[in-house]
Design a protein around this motif. Structure first.
Motif, short mmCIF file in Angstrom:
data_model
loop_
_atom_site.label_atom_id
_atom_site.label_comp_id
_atom_site.label_asym_id
_atom_site.label_seq_id
_atom_site.Cartn_x
_atom_site.Cartn_y
_atom_site.Cartn_z
N GLU A 6 10.82 1.48 5.15
CA GLU A 6 10.66 0.04 4.70
C GLU A 6 9.25 -0.20 5.92
O GLU A 6 8.41 -0.72 5.65
N ALA A 7 9.70 0.16 7.26
CA ALA A 7 9.07 -0.54 8.44
C ALA A 7 7.49 0.36 8.05
O ALA A 7 6.54 -0.36 7.97
N LYS A 8 7.76 1.95 7.16
CA LYS A 8 6.38 2.43 6.76
C LYS A 8 6.03 1.23 5.96
O LYS A 8 4.34 1.41 6.06
N ALA A 9 6.12 1.07 4.95
CA ALA A 9 5.87 0.62 3.75
C ALA A 9 5.66 -0.60 4.23
O ALA A 9 3.97 -1.11 3.35
N ARG A 10 6.22 -1.58 4.94
CA ARG A 10 5.45 -2.81 5.80
C ARG A 10 3.98 -2.91 6.50
O ARG A 10 3.48 -3.00 5.87
N GLU A 11 4.34 -1.52 6.96
CA GLU A 11 2.91 -1.50 7.75
C GLU A 11 1.61 -1.01 7.39
O GLU A 11 0.68 -1.01 8.02
N GLN A 12 1.95 -0.46 6.15
CA GLN A 12 0.85 0.24 5.21
C GLN A 12 0.33 -1.20 4.60
O GLN A 12 -1.22 -1.00 4.35
#
Length: 51
Positions: A6-12
């Protein structure tokens, strides 16, 4: 979805939005600069930008 995914998707998503915003702002600045070059300076006649 795990927390790290979720954090990676948010950062992207945020990175994509920042790139989009930068492109838009650069385009606006270029258009403003082009308009300034094309338009005569109206500040000498007392008309134009407010102080």
């Amino acid at each position: 979805m795990s927390k790290s995914n979720e954090a990676k998707a948010r950062e992207q998503r945020l990175a994509a939005k920042l790139r989009e915003n930068l492109r838009r702002r650069k385009g606006q600045a270029k258009a403003r600069a082009d308009a300034d070059l094309a338009a005569p300076d109206s500040t000498e006649s007392g008309q134009g930008k407010k102080p």
